[in-house]
Design a protein around this motif. Structure first.
Motif, PDB file in Angstrom:
ATOM      1  N   LEU A 103       2.645   4.751  -7.681  1.00  0.00           N
ATOM      2  CA  LEU A 103       1.505   4.358  -6.850  1.00  0.00           C
ATOM      3  C   LEU A 103       0.917   3.039  -7.343  1.00  0.00           C
ATOM      4  CD1 LEU A 103      -0.104   5.517  -4.446  1.00  0.00           C
ATOM      5  CD2 LEU A 103      -1.679   6.506  -6.120  1.00  0.00           C
ATOM      6  N   TYR A 104       0.802   2.898  -8.656  1.00  0.00           N
ATOM      7  CA  TYR A 104       0.276   1.652  -9.211  1.00  0.00           C
ATOM      8  C   TYR A 104       1.224   0.489  -8.916  1.00  0.00           C
ATOM      9  CZ  TYR A 104      -1.587  -1.776 -12.444  1.00  0.00           C
ATOM     10  OH  TYR A 104      -2.115  -2.936 -12.971  1.00  0.00           O
ATOM     11  N   ARG A 105       2.508   0.708  -9.096  1.00  0.00           N
ATOM     12  CA  ARG A 105       3.473  -0.369  -8.818  1.00  0.00           C
ATOM     13  C   ARG A 105       3.448  -0.767  -7.343  1.00  0.00           C
ATOM     14  NH1 ARG A 105       6.319   2.646 -12.886  1.00  0.00           N
ATOM     15  NH2 ARG A 105       6.826   1.285 -14.654  1.00  0.00           N
ATOM     16  N   ALA A 106       3.148   0.164  -6.475  1.00  0.00           N
ATOM     17  CA  ALA A 106       3.152  -0.128  -5.041  1.00  0.00           C
ATOM     18  C   ALA A 106       1.889  -0.845  -4.590  1.00  0.00           C
ATOM     19  CB  ALA A 106       3.323   1.166  -4.258  1.00  0.00           C
ATOM     20  N   LEU A 107       0.735  -0.541  -5.195  1.00  0.00           N
ATOM     21  CA  LEU A 107      -0.530  -0.974  -4.613  1.00  0.00           C
ATOM     22  C   LEU A 107      -1.332  -1.967  -5.463  1.00  0.00           C
ATOM     23  CD1 LEU A 107      -1.794   2.408  -3.111  1.00  0.00           C
ATOM     24  CD2 LEU A 107      -0.473   0.594  -2.007  1.00  0.00           C
ATOM     25  N   ALA A 108      -0.972  -2.171  -6.725  1.00  0.00           N
ATOM     26  CA  ALA A 108      -1.716  -3.118  -7.557  1.00  0.00           C
ATOM     27  C   ALA A 108      -1.497  -4.549  -7.070  1.00  0.00           C
ATOM     28  CB  ALA A 108      -1.289  -2.991  -9.019  1.00  0.00           C
ATOM     29  N   ARG A 109      -2.548  -5.340  -7.123  1.00  0.00           N
ATOM     30  CA  ARG A 109      -2.432  -6.738  -6.668  1.00  0.00           C
ATOM     31  C   ARG A 109      -1.496  -7.530  -7.570  1.00  0.00           C
ATOM     32  NH1 ARG A 109      -5.116 -11.737  -7.291  1.00  0.00           N
ATOM     33  NH2 ARG A 109      -6.542 -10.888  -8.843  1.00  0.00           N
ATOM     34  N   GLU A 110      -1.593  -7.290  -8.890  1.00  0.00           N
ATOM     35  CA  GLU A 110      -0.718  -7.952  -9.856  1.00  0.00           C
ATOM     36  C   GLU A 110      -0.123  -6.909 -10.789  1.00  0.00           C
ATOM     37  OE1 GLU A 110      -2.830 -12.319 -10.314  1.00  0.00           O
ATOM     38  OE2 GLU A 110      -3.471 -10.702 -11.649  1.00  0.00           O
ATOM     39  N   ALA A 127      -0.345   0.906   3.108  1.00  0.00           N
ATOM     40  CA  ALA A 127      -1.338   1.933   2.808  1.00  0.00           C
ATOM     41  C   ALA A 127      -2.685   1.522   3.382  1.00  0.00           C
ATOM     42  CB  ALA A 127      -1.456   2.141   1.302  1.00  0.00           C
ATOM     43  N   TYR A 128      -3.306   2.459   4.098  1.00  0.00           N
ATOM     44  CA  TYR A 128      -4.627   2.243   4.684  1.00  0.00           C
ATOM     45  C   TYR A 128      -5.634   3.073   3.901  1.00  0.00           C
ATOM     46  CZ  TYR A 128      -2.231   0.182   8.698  1.00  0.00           C
ATOM     47  OH  TYR A 128      -1.476  -0.626   9.502  1.00  0.00           O
ATOM     48  N   GLY A 129      -6.712   2.430   3.469  1.00  0.00           N
ATOM     49  CA  GLY A 129      -7.685   3.156   2.669  1.00  0.00           C
ATOM     50  C   GLY A 129      -9.070   2.597   2.798  1.00  0.00           C
ATOM     51  N   PRO A 130     -10.007   3.161   2.051  1.00  0.00           N
ATOM     52  CA  PRO A 130     -11.422   2.806   2.192  1.00  0.00           C
ATOM     53  C   PRO A 130     -11.734   1.419   1.645  1.00  0.00           C
ATOM     54  CG  PRO A 130     -11.124   4.368   0.418  1.00  0.00           C
ATOM     55  CD  PRO A 130      -9.787   4.245   1.089  1.00  0.00           C
ATOM     56  N   THR A 180       5.181   5.693   9.153  1.00  0.00           N
ATOM     57  CA  THR A 180       5.674   5.432   7.789  1.00  0.00           C
ATOM     58  C   THR A 180       4.560   4.981   6.848  1.00  0.00           C
ATOM     59  OG1 THR A 180       6.249   3.160   8.400  1.00  0.00           O
ATOM     60  CG2 THR A 180       7.971   4.832   8.604  1.00  0.00           C
ATOM     61  N   ALA A 181       3.348   4.815   7.358  1.00  0.00           N
ATOM     62  CA  ALA A 181       2.235   4.347   6.520  1.00  0.00           C
ATOM     63  C   ALA A 181       1.579   5.511   5.786  1.00  0.00           C
ATOM     64  CB  ALA A 181       1.201   3.624   7.382  1.00  0.00           C
ATOM     65  N   LEU A 182       0.884   5.173   4.697  1.00  0.00           N
ATOM     66  CA  LEU A 182       0.075   6.132   3.944  1.00  0.00           C
ATOM     67  C   LEU A 182      -1.395   5.911   4.247  1.00  0.00           C
ATOM     68  CD1 LEU A 182       1.533   6.125   0.303  1.00  0.00           C
ATOM     69  CD2 LEU A 182       1.778   7.914   2.021  1.00  0.00           C
ATOM     70  N   GLY A 226      -1.437  -7.621   2.663  1.00  0.00           N
ATOM     71  CA  GLY A 226      -1.065  -6.848   3.834  1.00  0.00           C
ATOM     72  C   GLY A 226      -0.410  -5.514   3.543  1.00  0.00           C
ATOM     73  N   HIS A 227      -0.174  -5.198   2.267  1.00  0.00           N
ATOM     74  CA  HIS A 227       0.430  -3.900   1.937  1.00  0.00           C
ATOM     75  C   HIS A 227      -0.644  -2.839   1.670  1.00  0.00           C
ATOM     76  CE1 HIS A 227       4.605  -5.250   1.881  1.00  0.00           C
ATOM     77  NE2 HIS A 227       4.146  -6.387   1.363  1.00  0.00           N
ATOM     78  N   TRP A 228      -1.833  -3.250   1.309  1.00  0.00           N
ATOM     79  CA  TRP A 228      -3.022  -2.381   1.304  1.00  0.00           C
ATOM     80  C   TRP A 228      -3.962  -2.934   2.364  1.00  0.00           C
ATOM     81  CZ3 TRP A 228      -5.258   2.018  -0.797  1.00  0.00           C
ATOM     82  CH2 TRP A 228      -6.637   2.160  -0.587  1.00  0.00           C
ATOM     83  N   ILE A 229      -4.450  -2.068   3.247  1.00  0.00           N
ATOM     84  CA  ILE A 229      -5.322  -2.503   4.334  1.00  0.00           C
ATOM     85  C   ILE A 229      -6.620  -1.706   4.274  1.00  0.00           C
ATOM     86  CG2 ILE A 229      -5.585  -2.751   6.833  1.00  0.00           C
ATOM     87  CD1 ILE A 229      -2.113  -2.170   5.501  1.00  0.00           C
TER      88      ILE A 229
END
Length: 337
Positions: free
Chosen positions: A121-128, A160-163, A231-233, A210-213
């Motif tokens: 999850l961290y590898r997918a969503l972290a900015r860096e 991934a769509y989140g708050p 396919t989105a989370l 664009g990968h976290w919205i």
């Protein structure tokens, strides 16, 4: 004495023409609103409950506007918010824990089942990300599909769509799931030991490519987005998942699915407390409302809030919350006399 004080608080509150106003968390909103409806029917006190997000709720509550009697929150009040309250004369602030909630990852029921761990999850969503396990030099996140992280994951675009940043759900998500994931990089674990603030900054920064919205505070709209993008989370509270099991399904984290049992036991890894904050010098019906929220009938096992998704506190902790409310307002009554 407790029963007498509670009745006195209710009687005094009925004298005021203005409604008792609660702002705050979208996650806590269904519980706060259901309790407000029940409390109003029993007492005749007018209640207004608004969704502003946890951050927005603390900002309004701490502004000094006395028409705002309490705020709900899906994470603890921050030191900066406590300082704002104090500077505007909002004191004492009484913190009441209401129960537990899990933060879930979910996909459309039309999508294939998916299981991930917090490192992924961290590898997918972290900015860096660190350049390597041993070199923490930051590089832009290179991953665009899940299968690039692991061949066991689907070859779908990471989406991934989140708050938004004002949300307590987002704060809790980065403080639990993302921080735990970041620690899987040995060099970041060293950074946390030596420079905790730098670690938090690295762990909490979500992607902006664009990968976290940011999906706003409307969870109903988020569910519709997941239906339209199978396919989105989506990232939101467990209680909302329970209300939409015909539309979305949870993704397991570290092999564990969210459920009332796994959240209450702490086995599910992304769990947070839910809160109510009220000003202890308030003379409206907020004390009675808080007692209703902390009652066995509302937030106990089998209570009407558990029926809509709240995970109850242990009985002893709930009793402690009631005594905290009563002790605060009993002290105020004594000073007024």
């Amino acid at each position: 004495m407790i029963a007498t004080l509670a009745m006195l608080l209710l009687a005094c509150a009925n004298e005021g023409p203005e409604p008792v106003r609660v702002v705050g968390s979208s996650t806590v909103f269904p519980f706060a609103a259901k309790t407000a409806e029940t409390y109003s029917e029993r007492t005749g006190i007018r209640m207004v409950v608004e969704q502003t997000g946890s951050g927005g709720g603390h900002k309004l509550f701490c502004s000094g506007d006395r028409s705002i009697n309490a705020t709900t929150s899906s994470r603890p009040q921050k030191p900066s918010e406590a300082a704002l309250c104090a500077s505007n004369g909002v004191k004492p602030v009484v913190e009441i824990r209401l129960g537990f909630d899990g933060i879930v990852l979910a996909r459309s029921v039309a999508a294939a089942p998916m299981a991930i761990d917090e490192a992924t999850l961290y590898r997918a969503l972290a900015r860096e990300l660190p350049t390597s396990d041993t070199d923490c030099t930051a590089m832009p996140n290179p991953y665009t599909t899940w299968s690039q992280i692991s061949p066991d994951l689907p070859n779908n675009r990471i989406e991934a769509y989140g708050p938004p940043p004002t949300s307590g759900t987002r704060d809790a998500f980065v403080e639990t799931a993302m921080e735990t994931g970041a620690r899987h990089y040995p060099c970041l674990a060293e950074v946390e030991r030596d420079t905790p603030n730098l670690f938090r900054a690295r762990a909490h920064e979500l992607r902006e490519d664009g990968h976290w919205i940011d999906a706003g505070e409307n969870d109903n709209a988020l569910v519709q987005t997941l239906i339209n993008t199978p396919t989105a989370l989506g990232v939101f509270g467990f209680s909302f998942l329970e209300q939409n099991t015909d539309k979305v399904a949870a993704v397991s984290i570290d092999g564990i699915f969210p459920s009332r049992r796994t959240i209450r036991s702490g086995d599910y890894p992304v769990v947070r407390d839910l809160y109510l904050y009220l000003r202890g010098d308030d003379e409206t019906g907020i004390a009675g409302y808080a007692l209703e929220l902390a009652s066995d009938e509302a937030s106990g096992l089998g209570g009407y809030l558990e029926a809509i998704g709240l995970i109850p506190l242990p009985e002893g902790e709930r009793d402690l919350m009631r005594r905290r409310i009563l002790a605060t307002f009993e002290q105020n009554e004594g000073q007024a006399r």
